[in-house]
Design a protein around this motif. Structure first.
Motif, PDB file in Angstrom:
ATOM      1  N   ASN A  44       0.825  -1.209   0.000  1.00 21.43           N
ATOM      2  CA  ASN A  44       0.000   0.000   0.000  1.00 21.43           C
ATOM      3  C   ASN A  44       0.858   1.257   0.000  1.00 21.43           C
ATOM      4  OD1 ASN A  44      -2.548  -1.219  -0.081  1.00 21.43           O
ATOM      5  ND2 ASN A  44      -2.560  -1.554   2.132  1.00 21.43           N
ATOM      6  N   VAL A  82       2.155   1.636  -3.544  1.00 17.18           N
ATOM      7  CA  VAL A  82       1.064   2.074  -4.416  1.00 17.18           C
ATOM      8  C   VAL A  82       0.792   3.557  -4.205  1.00 17.18           C
ATOM      9  CG1 VAL A  82      -1.421   1.880  -4.832  1.00 17.18           C
ATOM     10  CG2 VAL A  82      -0.015  -0.168  -4.715  1.00 17.18           C
ATOM     11  N   GLY A  83       0.786   4.003  -2.937  1.00 17.36           N
ATOM     12  CA  GLY A  83       0.563   5.416  -2.654  1.00 17.36           C
ATOM     13  C   GLY A  83       1.640   6.297  -3.271  1.00 17.36           C
ATOM     14  N   ALA A 108       1.144   6.364  -7.021  1.00 17.60           N
ATOM     15  CA  ALA A 108      -0.025   7.172  -7.368  1.00 17.60           C
ATOM     16  C   ALA A 108       0.325   8.656  -7.361  1.00 17.60           C
ATOM     17  CB  ALA A 108      -1.167   6.885  -6.390  1.00 17.60           C
ATOM     18  N   ARG A 109       1.122   9.094  -6.377  1.00 21.26           N
ATOM     19  CA  ARG A 109       1.528  10.499  -6.333  1.00 21.26           C
ATOM     20  C   ARG A 109       2.445  10.848  -7.506  1.00 21.26           C
ATOM     21  NH1 ARG A 109       1.775   9.081  -0.880  1.00 21.26           N
ATOM     22  NH2 ARG A 109       4.020   8.664  -1.013  1.00 21.26           N
ATOM     23  N   HIS A 159      -5.331   5.670  -6.530  1.00 27.31           N
ATOM     24  CA  HIS A 159      -4.879   4.447  -5.869  1.00 27.31           C
ATOM     25  C   HIS A 159      -5.597   3.217  -6.428  1.00 27.31           C
ATOM     26  CE1 HIS A 159      -3.183   7.299  -3.058  1.00 27.31           C
ATOM     27  NE2 HIS A 159      -2.619   6.337  -2.354  1.00 27.31           N
ATOM     28  N   VAL A 218      -4.258   1.954  -9.700  1.00 28.06           N
ATOM     29  CA  VAL A 218      -2.971   1.274  -9.580  1.00 28.06           C
ATOM     30  C   VAL A 218      -3.186  -0.161  -9.092  1.00 28.06           C
ATOM     31  CG1 VAL A 218      -0.705   1.305  -8.464  1.00 28.06           C
ATOM     32  CG2 VAL A 218      -1.810   3.464  -9.118  1.00 28.06           C
ATOM     33  N   HIS A 219      -4.026  -0.321  -8.063  1.00 29.23           N
ATOM     34  CA  HIS A 219      -4.304  -1.672  -7.548  1.00 29.23           C
ATOM     35  C   HIS A 219      -4.948  -2.535  -8.635  1.00 29.23           C
ATOM     36  CE1 HIS A 219      -3.124  -1.617  -3.355  1.00 29.23           C
ATOM     37  NE2 HIS A 219      -3.717  -0.446  -3.158  1.00 29.23           N
TER      38      HIS A 219
END
Length: 573
Positions: free
Chosen positions: A520, A523-524, A527-528, A534, A537-538
């Protein structure tokens, strides 16, 4: 007399009759009725029966003309082609502006809409000479009050009227023209058929194919028209009616992963069937034209071949359907046009990718896949795992009549399902047209294999898409009789249950928690950096690495996703 003749005539001819057709004809000849309602399951051969009645009446001089009324333009042509094979010449291109048909024709083929636009013309034509009127899929005569009145006005003076339907019920209480209703013990007036041949009878006689329903669930995420973000399992038992509709709509979104996953599974099933039936074809029934085009694009990416797209009852639709029926290409995608009456015998695999859930439409749609050509053929229909559809699939053999009244208090579960399917929701969470009182937005749709429904039973214990458990059912042989299907499904079920009882490796919940936290965080960060949400991406990680959502993923699946994100950061996309 055997129930079905192995050397029976091609569809649309009357040189040999199936046992039910001969029995219905004997009943008709014994009574010589002015009105006769024949109810026969889709694929059983209603057209052959009707044309045999027509040829007999013409030969005996009872009638001189034949008028066929069908729901669509395509079915008019289909009737004209079938009638020509038995020496009856119908004009499917007749227009009301002509006033009368050409001298070389024995009659005309019309649509209900065409009759409704000028009933007085057809009343005059019908009275001008002794006429047999064949009302195909007669329940359409009640589609609108004006249609029912027009059909009665147009054909009240007919010498004979032969009404046909495979689905003798409607979702409303509009009376069907020239159909007899009688009250039952509960005081409800219901339609009375003169001869009935149901799906169960046809299946036992080998006249239609057994149908295997494969249902798919999955995790759905969407934003309601009120702006709330919701996540739920498709078909979850604790969902409200509105949430079920929203999850269903999310599953059918072409941009999600549910549809391409289910289309790929259906194509794998089609490949298995084509091992035994080389020209077997598939049909996807979509909700609207935009979805149909998008589904066709998915199929092209999956198969490498273009799909035939039939969007509406337009000038080229009939030719596209006929070309597909006569060829050996894999897939056709349609909205509503191929849901009723259209004859494509090689259809063996279907995907029910529409939000329509009435018993009438469902029965008509499934009817496209049941026409048998050789012993042992089966039909496979893929469904979203929603209660309305699963209930209809489980009661496929149930015979229904059209109820003209509604009881004061109806505790019938099936009636409740129908009412729920047809009720328009208007609250803030309602699934309605985009741009009205806010915008519904599908965010994520993942597919999981749920179960198989066959002959009133359920098989399978749920599995990931692409897993061995799913492939056990997708890989059923393409030629099986009903008893063999039941035997193999029970065997697959037993094997899966036994496999799940086997010892499983120990799971370290702390290790899983650490992996989820690490994933996570990555992924965060991505994403930024990328500007992607988010959730997107998942979704991409799940698509490329496989497996369920993060909370349900195994240690190996989490590790694979983590490694993939790390590759992205160093430029390995």
């Amino acid at each position: 007399m055997p129930p079905a003749f192995p050397g029976r005539a091609p569809w649309g001819t009357a040189s040999k009759l199936r046992a039910w057709q001969q029995a219905a004809l004997t009943e008709y000849e014994a009574r010589e009725p002015r009105d006769f309602l024949a109810v026969a399951t889709p694929g059983a051969g209603k057209t052959t029966f009707a044309l045999r009645v027509a040829t007999d009446l013409i030969q005996r001089g009872v009638v001189r003309r034949v008028t066929v009324v069908a729901p669509t333009e395509h079915l008019k042509r289909q009737w004209a082609d079938a009638a020509a094979r038995v020496g009856i010449h119908l004009d499917p291109n007749f227009r009301n502006s002509q006033g009368r048909h050409g001298a070389n024709f024995d009659g005309v083929a019309l649509t209900y809409a065409g009759v409704a636009s000028k009933p007085a013309l057809h009343a005059a034509r019908t009275k001008a000479a002794p006429t047999l009127v064949i009302l195909d899929e007669i329940h359409h005569g009640g589609d609108a009050l004006s249609w029912g009145d027009a059909v009665r006005e147009a054909f009240e003076g007919a010498t004979r009227r032969l009404a046909l339907t495979g689905t003798p019920f409607r979702s409303d209480t509009a009376p069907i023209p020239f159909v007899t209703y009688a009250p039952g013990g509960d005081g409800i007036r219901r339609s009375i058929a003169d001869y009935t041949y149901g799906y169960g009878d046809a299946l036992r006689d080998g006249v239609v194919r057994p149908v295997i329903f494969l249902s798919y669930s999955g995790q759905m995420r969407w934003r309601t028209r009120a702006g709330d973000e919701v996540s739920a399992q498709l078909g979850g038992g604790d969902l409200t009616k509105d949430m079920t509709a929203q999850a269903w709509r999310t599953a059918l979104d072409p941009e999600g992963q549910w549809i391409p996953s289910v289309l790929a599974a259906a194509d794998r099933r089609l490949s298995e069937v084509r091992r035994s039936v080389p020209d077997a074809g598939g049909l996807v029934i979509a909700t609207d034209q935009a979805d149909a085009r998008a589904y066709a694009a998915h199929l092209r990416r999956i198969t490498g071949q273009p799909a035939t797209v039939v969007l509406s009852d337009d000038d080229g639709a009939s030719e596209r359907i006929e070309s597909f029926a006569e060829g050996d290409s894999r897939w056709m995608v349609a909205v509503r046009m191929v849901s009723e009456g259209v004859d494509v015998p090689r259809l063996a695999v279907g995907v029910y990718a529409t939000s329509t859930a009435t018993p009438l439409f469902f029965a008509q749609a499934v009817g496209r896949f049941v026409r048998v050509r050789r012993r042992g053929e089966t039909a496979s229909v893929f469904l979203p795992s929603v209660p309305q559809l699963l209930a209809l699939a489980a009661t496929l053999e149930l015979e229904r009549d059209h109820a003209l009244d509604r009881p004061e208090k109806d505790d019938d579960p099936e009636a409740d399902l129908l009412a729920a399917a047809e009720r328009e929701a208007t609250g803030p969470d309602a699934v309605g047209p985009d741009g009205v009182a806010g915008t519904f937005q599908a965010l994520e749709a993942q597919a999981t294999f749920d179960r198989v429904l066959f002959d009133g039973g359920e098989f399978g214990t749920g599995a990931e898409v692409g897993s061995e458990e799913e492939l056990d059912f997708l890989g059923l042989p393409g030629l099986l009789d009903a008893d063999q299907v039941s035997t193999l499904l029970r065997q697959r079920q037993a094997d899966q249950v036994a496999g799940r009882r086997a010892p499983r490796p120990a799971v370290d919940h702390r290790r899983l928690a650490d992996l989820r936290k690490e994933l996570n965080a990555l992924v965060g960060a991505w994403a930024r950096r990328s500007g992607q949400p988010h959730g997107s991406v998942h979704t991409e990680l799940r698509r490329r690495c496989g497996g369920p959502e993060v909370a349900l993923a195994s240690e190996e699946q989490l590790q694979a996703r983590t490694a993939l994100v790390r590759d992205w950061f160093v430029g390995k996309r």
